[in-house]
Design a protein around this motif. Structure first.
Motif, PDB file in Angstrom:
ATOM      1  N   SER A 109       0.848  -1.192   0.000  1.00 30.15           N
ATOM      2  CA  SER A 109       0.000   0.000   0.000  1.00 30.15           C
ATOM      3  C   SER A 109       0.883   1.241   0.000  1.00 30.15           C
ATOM      4  O   SER A 109       2.098   1.165   0.236  1.00 30.15           O
ATOM      5  CB  SER A 109      -0.935   0.011   1.217  1.00 30.15           C
ATOM      6  N   LEU A 110       0.250   2.379  -0.255  1.00 35.73           N
ATOM      7  CA  LEU A 110       0.954   3.666  -0.251  1.00 35.73           C
ATOM      8  C   LEU A 110       1.172   4.125   1.183  1.00 35.73           C
ATOM      9  O   LEU A 110       0.216   4.265   1.952  1.00 35.73           O
ATOM     10  CB  LEU A 110       0.147   4.695  -1.036  1.00 35.73           C
ATOM     11  N   LEU A 111       2.427   4.352   1.559  1.00 35.52           N
ATOM     12  CA  LEU A 111       2.755   4.787   2.922  1.00 35.52           C
ATOM     13  C   LEU A 111       2.616   6.300   3.063  1.00 35.52           C
ATOM     14  O   LEU A 111       1.906   6.779   3.949  1.00 35.52           O
ATOM     15  CB  LEU A 111       4.178   4.347   3.278  1.00 35.52           C
ATOM     16  N   SER A 112       3.274   7.064   2.224  1.00 34.89           N
ATOM     17  CA  SER A 112       3.234   8.525   2.341  1.00 34.89           C
ATOM     18  C   SER A 112       3.779   9.140   1.066  1.00 34.89           C
ATOM     19  O   SER A 112       4.423   8.467   0.247  1.00 34.89           O
ATOM     20  CB  SER A 112       4.063   9.005   3.548  1.00 34.89           C
ATOM     21  N   VAL A 113       3.509  10.425   0.910  1.00 32.49           N
ATOM     22  CA  VAL A 113       4.111  11.246  -0.146  1.00 32.49           C
ATOM     23  C   VAL A 113       4.953  12.294   0.585  1.00 32.49           C
ATOM     24  O   VAL A 113       4.461  13.369   0.940  1.00 32.49           O
ATOM     25  CB  VAL A 113       3.038  11.885  -1.044  1.00 32.49           C
ATOM     26  N   ASP A 114       6.212  11.970   0.836  1.00 28.42           N
ATOM     27  CA  ASP A 114       7.043  12.774   1.729  1.00 28.42           C
ATOM     28  C   ASP A 114       8.477  12.812   1.209  1.00 28.42           C
ATOM     29  O   ASP A 114       9.193  11.806   1.281  1.00 28.42           O
ATOM     30  CB  ASP A 114       7.014  12.187   3.143  1.00 28.42           C
ATOM     31  N   PRO A 115       8.939  13.939   0.666  1.00 29.45           N
ATOM     32  CA  PRO A 115      10.356  14.038   0.254  1.00 29.45           C
ATOM     33  C   PRO A 115      11.324  14.091   1.428  1.00 29.45           C
ATOM     34  O   PRO A 115      12.532  13.970   1.215  1.00 29.45           O
ATOM     35  CB  PRO A 115      10.401  15.341  -0.549  1.00 29.45           C
ATOM     36  N   LYS A 116      10.817  14.273   2.650  1.00 30.67           N
ATOM     37  CA  LYS A 116      11.698  14.397   3.813  1.00 30.67           C
ATOM     38  C   LYS A 116      12.123  13.049   4.389  1.00 30.67           C
ATOM     39  O   LYS A 116      12.918  13.027   5.333  1.00 30.67           O
ATOM     40  CB  LYS A 116      11.002  15.202   4.910  1.00 30.67           C
ATOM     41  N   ARG A 117      11.596  11.962   3.876  1.00 30.79           N
ATOM     42  CA  ARG A 117      12.005  10.660   4.387  1.00 30.79           C
ATOM     43  C   ARG A 117      13.472  10.417   4.023  1.00 30.79           C
ATOM     44  O   ARG A 117      13.859  10.447   2.850  1.00 30.79           O
ATOM     45  CB  ARG A 117      11.131   9.559   3.802  1.00 30.79           C
ATOM     46  N   MET A 118      14.285  10.180   5.044  1.00 34.55           N
ATOM     47  CA  MET A 118      15.721  10.018   4.868  1.00 34.55           C
ATOM     48  C   MET A 118      16.079   8.536   4.865  1.00 34.55           C
ATOM     49  O   MET A 118      15.842   7.827   5.847  1.00 34.55           O
ATOM     50  CB  MET A 118      16.484  10.754   5.966  1.00 34.55           C
ATOM     51  N   VAL A 119      16.637   8.108   3.745  1.00 35.38           N
ATOM     52  CA  VAL A 119      17.131   6.742   3.585  1.00 35.38           C
ATOM     53  C   VAL A 119      18.644   6.801   3.739  1.00 35.38           C
ATOM     54  O   VAL A 119      19.336   7.425   2.924  1.00 35.38           O
ATOM     55  CB  VAL A 119      16.728   6.162   2.225  1.00 35.38           C
ATOM     56  N   ILE A 120      19.157   6.163   4.770  1.00 36.60           N
ATOM     57  CA  ILE A 120      20.569   6.254   5.132  1.00 36.60           C
ATOM     58  C   ILE A 120      21.257   4.927   4.810  1.00 36.60           C
ATOM     59  O   ILE A 120      20.818   3.867   5.261  1.00 36.60           O
ATOM     60  CB  ILE A 120      20.746   6.598   6.624  1.00 36.60           C
ATOM     61  N   LYS A 121      22.313   5.026   4.038  1.00 38.47           N
ATOM     62  CA  LYS A 121      23.118   3.847   3.707  1.00 38.47           C
ATOM     63  C   LYS A 121      24.254   3.707   4.710  1.00 38.47           C
ATOM     64  O   LYS A 121      24.940   4.679   5.017  1.00 38.47           O
ATOM     65  CB  LYS A 121      23.685   3.980   2.285  1.00 38.47           C
ATOM     66  N   ARG A 122      24.439   2.489   5.192  1.00 39.93           N
ATOM     67  CA  ARG A 122      25.493   2.226   6.170  1.00 39.93           C
ATOM     68  C   ARG A 122      26.592   1.393   5.526  1.00 39.93           C
ATOM     69  O   ARG A 122      26.310   0.431   4.799  1.00 39.93           O
ATOM     70  CB  ARG A 122      24.937   1.489   7.388  1.00 39.93           C
ATOM     71  N   VAL A 123      27.826   1.772   5.813  1.00 38.15           N
ATOM     72  CA  VAL A 123      29.004   1.037   5.365  1.00 38.15           C
ATOM     73  C   VAL A 123      29.816   0.672   6.595  1.00 38.15           C
ATOM     74  O   VAL A 123      30.088   1.528   7.451  1.00 38.15           O
ATOM     75  CB  VAL A 123      29.846   1.878   4.377  1.00 38.15           C
ATOM     76  N   VAL A 124      30.189  -0.583   6.703  1.00 38.56           N
ATOM     77  CA  VAL A 124      30.923  -1.087   7.863  1.00 38.56           C
ATOM     78  C   VAL A 124      32.313  -1.501   7.406  1.00 38.56           C
ATOM     79  O   VAL A 124      32.456  -2.386   6.540  1.00 38.56           O
ATOM     80  CB  VAL A 124      30.191  -2.273   8.515  1.00 38.56           C
ATOM     81  N   LEU A 125      33.357  -0.847   7.965  1.00 42.86           N
ATOM     82  CA  LEU A 125      34.750  -1.218   7.732  1.00 42.86           C
ATOM     83  C   LEU A 125      35.217  -2.094   8.885  1.00 42.86           C
ATOM     84  O   LEU A 125      34.975  -1.766  10.049  1.00 42.86           O
ATOM     85  CB  LEU A 125      35.628   0.021   7.608  1.00 42.86           C
ATOM     86  N   SER A 126      35.861  -3.185   8.574  1.00 46.57           N
ATOM     87  CA  SER A 126      36.256  -4.155   9.596  1.00 46.57           C
ATOM     88  C   SER A 126      37.773  -4.213   9.712  1.00 46.57           C
ATOM     89  O   SER A 126      38.496  -4.045   8.717  1.00 46.57           O
ATOM     90  CB  SER A 126      35.708  -5.546   9.265  1.00 46.57           C
TER      91      SER A 126
END
Length: 855
Positions: free
Chosen positions: A714-731
């Protein structure tokens, strides 16, 4: 008594304990405390008094009456003479069922009914006995898009269940699609029961049989494997019970299943369609929609005016609003014509034939009030600090990709492969600058001598030391000029698609690594980590750390629209009073600037045409977030982020490449590299604004054009402010451990990277937290301190974060998947599949045929 003798109590008078009021005061105490003063809030409200028992009973009675009137008005808004007829879609759940037999039974059950067929193939039945009228649609059974478009505007769907066979995978997938899209009111019909109850033609019941004849009859039945009438009745009842169990699993509540063996059964089905409660569907009930009864195209060029004839349903239709045709896009209207009803309830004196109905203009579009088709903002290139490449630079880069050409002098008879191994002047290892020296450029004689010396073949000079004769005639005979290309192996790469094989292998490895080691990547050795991860940052806490959502936005975000309060805007738009052609009117809508090739394709495939009216702002682009859940039928392998998918969002159909994120609370959401089977994610993309709630169907397209249902939601929202954050893990790995201090290696490979990422906090897989204390040496070793004792087998991790944005990949024109089966009027099925179906994404051949059957 004199006033001087009045008794006055002393200060030592006994003070009795006050009554315990358990934390509240009585009405009398409140009245004494207020001393007649009234609060300002009380004065501003209307005076309220406590209702008596009789008044409360009367109020509840009025509420019940109001709700009952609403229900009756909703029922009477369909099927009557001044309202649109009941729109019913006949949907068989098996390829062996012919829906035309069911339609024939419904049209012939009452001799007093009036039956007519529109040019688009919609069958209209008017029943004066019921004072109701019906419209039946039979979409192509092998066209999934036609079925879904019909159900978008239908009031009732008639599911035709197979009575003599089990519901296959094709029926399961079709039910999943229509349930996820939004199911209208349902009527269940069981087919093929009459075949189970037919008597054997070999048995004759005309003459009474004696004992010997009865014995022979029973013997023949046992030998021939025939069933007695009692067993046939049991088989019929057992088949009906099995189908009823499957229906109860998918449709909870009281369920009634019908069979169309007699005319009375067909009459009962029609009565149920007209009397049952209508299920509300938001995107259909709150928007005007029209099922095309007749379609005409006026225009000579590549575009023209599309005339759509049909009943107005849902809400009033205004000529100044926009309309949407699924798969075609958004368009404007030029005018709306009003004409007589071609399918009246009763043919009386006042009714006329279809050709005699007068047509007059009801409303023409006003250019000042008409909605605009502009969907994006104009971008000012001077606002952003971005440099766009010129056309000359693009051409130069394209030429570099293709490879530059040059001429080479080679011996005659040399092939292109052999010529590639012959060295040029620039490839012999000695540069021209080294040959020339510091004096300057060489003379023409020196150039000629150099060229002549270079062009001497190896086998021309004799072994006895004779000199080579440099005549011009010999050069012409033994050498020729050949055009060479730097990229000599391009033709070979075009023939062999190694890239596809490498991409498939890398994708499989990436999916496996993402499941075993989420977000972990290797630090590059050839590139400094501070350059490779320069767009990433460290966070003290992913949940509580602040992140400005307006920071470093891409240029595409300047093209979209954003609401200050999306919920308030939605409520305001839905409450606005709409004007125009009322529901139930038969109108002719003139849609302008429609491409001709879309009309030609619609005429070719003979699929239903549906027109939806758009609410204000629904033609504009924004960032749309969809909650989708994996579907087991087609989601058999992981889907990578930014992979092309086909979305059925309410009444829209488009293709896009979304980014995935986890469905969690908070203002930051972790980016998901893959959409794994059995999970739920949020898909973020650039798409037109649509007011929720809306259903979502997600399909993945195969190389052969077939489509698999991979997710629903279903449609959740129409929101350009939703921040999708990519995580990178260095070991990194502990090299030397001394209680809380350790030397870590293999996380970085130079001293500058250690100093660059020194402020970022470290953590380990076993729950320790620490920080970088100082670098050791020049090869990336670093001394780290932790909050507890560190184990030598533990792994040190460093988390970096970056915001992800979707790409502008919206495509409103989605091609239809190719049909695989052809259905005849007799109900037989022709298999037109090829051997290519068995090699589609390692899917079994049976499953591949099922998916193509529905497409």
């Amino acid at each position: 008594m004199a006033l001087s003798n009045v008794h006055r109590p002393s200060a030592l008078k006994q003070q009795n304990k006050k009554h315990n009021v358990l934390g509240h005061r009585t009405k009398g105490a409140l009245a004494k405390a207020s001393k007649g003063r009234v609060s300002v809030k009380v004065l501003s409200k209307k005076p309220s008094r406590k209702l008596s028992k009789e008044e409360r009973r009367n109020q509840n009675k009025q509420l019940r009456k109001f709700k009952r009137e609403q229900t009756v008005a909703r029922k009477r808004s369909l099927g009557t003479s001044n309202n649109p007829p009941f729109l019913v879609t006949l949907l068989p759940l098996s390829p062996n069922i012919n829906p035309r037999t069911v339609l024939t039974a419904l049209t012939t059950c009452d001799p007093t009914a009036t039956v007519s067929v529109s040019p688009q193939g919609i069958t209209h039945i008017s029943f004066p006995r019921f004072k109701q009228r019906y419209s039946f649609i039979v979409p192509p059974v092998n066209d999934l898009y036609a079925i879904l478009d019909s159900l978008k505007v239908s009031d009732t769907v008639m599911l035709i269940w197979p009575g003599d066979e089990e519901l296959g995978d094709a029926g399961e997938l079709l039910l999943s699609c229509i349930l996820a899209q939004g199911l209208p009111s349902v009527v269940h019909v069981l087919s093929s029961l009459e075949e189970l109850s037919q008597k054997d033609p070999t048995s004759s019941q005309d003459e009474p049989m004696d004992a010997e004849g009865l014995w022979k009859e029973l013997n023949n039945r046992l030998v021939l494997g025939q069933q007695s009438p009692h067993k046939r009745a049991c088989k019929r009842q057992r088949a009906k019970q099995n189908i009823l169990k499957e229906i109860e699993i998918r449709f909870p509540g009281p369920v009634r299943i019908h069979s169309l063996e007699r005319d009375q059964d067909a009459m009962l089905v029609l009565r149920q369609i007209g009397a049952q409660k209508q299920r509300p569907i938001f995107f259909r009930d709150n928007r005007v929609h029209i099922m095309a009864e007749k379609v005409e195209f006026v225009g000579e060029g590549s575009s023209g005016i599309l005339k759509v004839h049909g009943y107005v349903r849902g809400t009033p239709l205004s000529a100044n609003s926009l309309v949407h045709i699924p798969g075609w896009g958004d368009y404007q209207m030029s005018r709306i014509d009003l004409t007589g009803d071609p399918h009246p309830l009763e043919l009386g004196k006042g009714t006329k034939a279809v050709d005699e109905c007068e047509t007059h203009i009801f409303e023409e579009a006003d250019p000042d009030l008409q909605e605009s088709l502009v969907s994006t903002n104009e971008v000012d290139p001077m606002e952003g600090e971005q440099t766009w490449p010129t056309e000359e630079e693009l051409k130069e880069a394209e030429n570099q990709m293709k490879g530059s050409t040059r001429k080479k002098l080679v011996p005659k008879g040399t092939s292109a492969y052999q010529a590639a191994w012959i060295l040029d002047e620039d490839d012999d290892g000695d540069n021209d600058e080294d040959k020339i020296g510091d004096e300057g450029s060489c003379t023409e004689d020196e150039e000629e001598n150099t060229k002549e010396d270079y062009m001497v073949p190896v086998d021309v000079a004799s072994q006895d030391g004779n000199e080579y004769d440099n005549d011009d005639d010999d050069d012409d005979e033994e050498f020729e000029t050949m055009t060479m290309t730097d990229a000599g192996d391009c033709n070979y790469d075009e023939k062999v698609d190694y890239k596809a094989e490498q991409d498939a292998f890398e994708k499989m490895q990436a999916v496996k690594d993402d499941m075993n080691f989420p977000d972990e990547i290797d630090t590059p050795m050839d590139t400094p980590a501070r350059v490779r991860f320069q767009k990433f940052r460290g966070l003290q806490s992913f949940r509580t750390s602040t992140w400005d959502y307006n920071e470093n936005l891409p240029v595409d975000y300047s093209r979209i629209f954003q609401f200050r309060n999306f919920t308030h805007t939605k409520k305001r738009i839905l409450k606005e009073e709409k004007e125009g052609a009322l529901p139930g009117w038969y109108v002719v809508v003139h849609i302008k600037d429609v491409p001709r090739h879309l009309y030609d394709s619609q005429v070719t495939i003979q699929s239903p045409l549906v027109v939806f009216g758009l609410l204000p702002h629904e033609q504009k682009m924004s960032v749309v977030n969809l909650v989708i859940k994996s579907h087991a039928s087609g989601h058999y392998r992981a889907i990578k982020a930014k992979e092309r998918l086909i979305f059925h969002l309410g009444f829209r159909r488009f293709a896009n490449q979304p980014v995935f994120s986890e469905h969690t609370t908070g203002n930051k959401h972790k980016f998901a590299r893959f959409f794994h089977p059995g999970t739920t994610v949020v898909a973020t993309m650039f798409a037109p604004i649509t007011f929720p709630p809306l259903s979502v169907l997600v399909f993945r397209e195969r190389p052969d054009g077939a489509q698999d249902l991979v997710a629903t939601g279903s449609l959740l929202s129409v929101d350009p402010k939703r921040m999708v954050i990519k995580r990178v893990v260095l070991s990194g790995h502990p090299f030397k451990v001394n209680r809380k201090t350790a030397v870590v290696r293999f996380m970085f490979f130079n001293r500058e990277d250690v100093l660059w990422f020194k402020p970022v906090e470290l953590r380990t897989k076993w729950g320790r937290r620490g920080h970088i204390k100082e670098p050791l040496g020049t090869h990336g070793h670093m001394k780290c301190h932790f909050d507890g004792k560190l184990k030598s087998q533990d792994t040190v991790l460093l988390n970096l974060y970056k915001r992800m944005f979707p790409k502008w990949t919206f495509d409103p024109y989605v091609p239809r998947p190719p049909p695989l089966y052809t259905f005849h009027s007799s109900g037989n099925v022709d298999d037109q599949s090829s051997d290519e179906d068995s090699n589609v994404d390692s899917l079994p051949k049976k499953r591949a045929k099922i998916v193509n059957f529905l497409s």
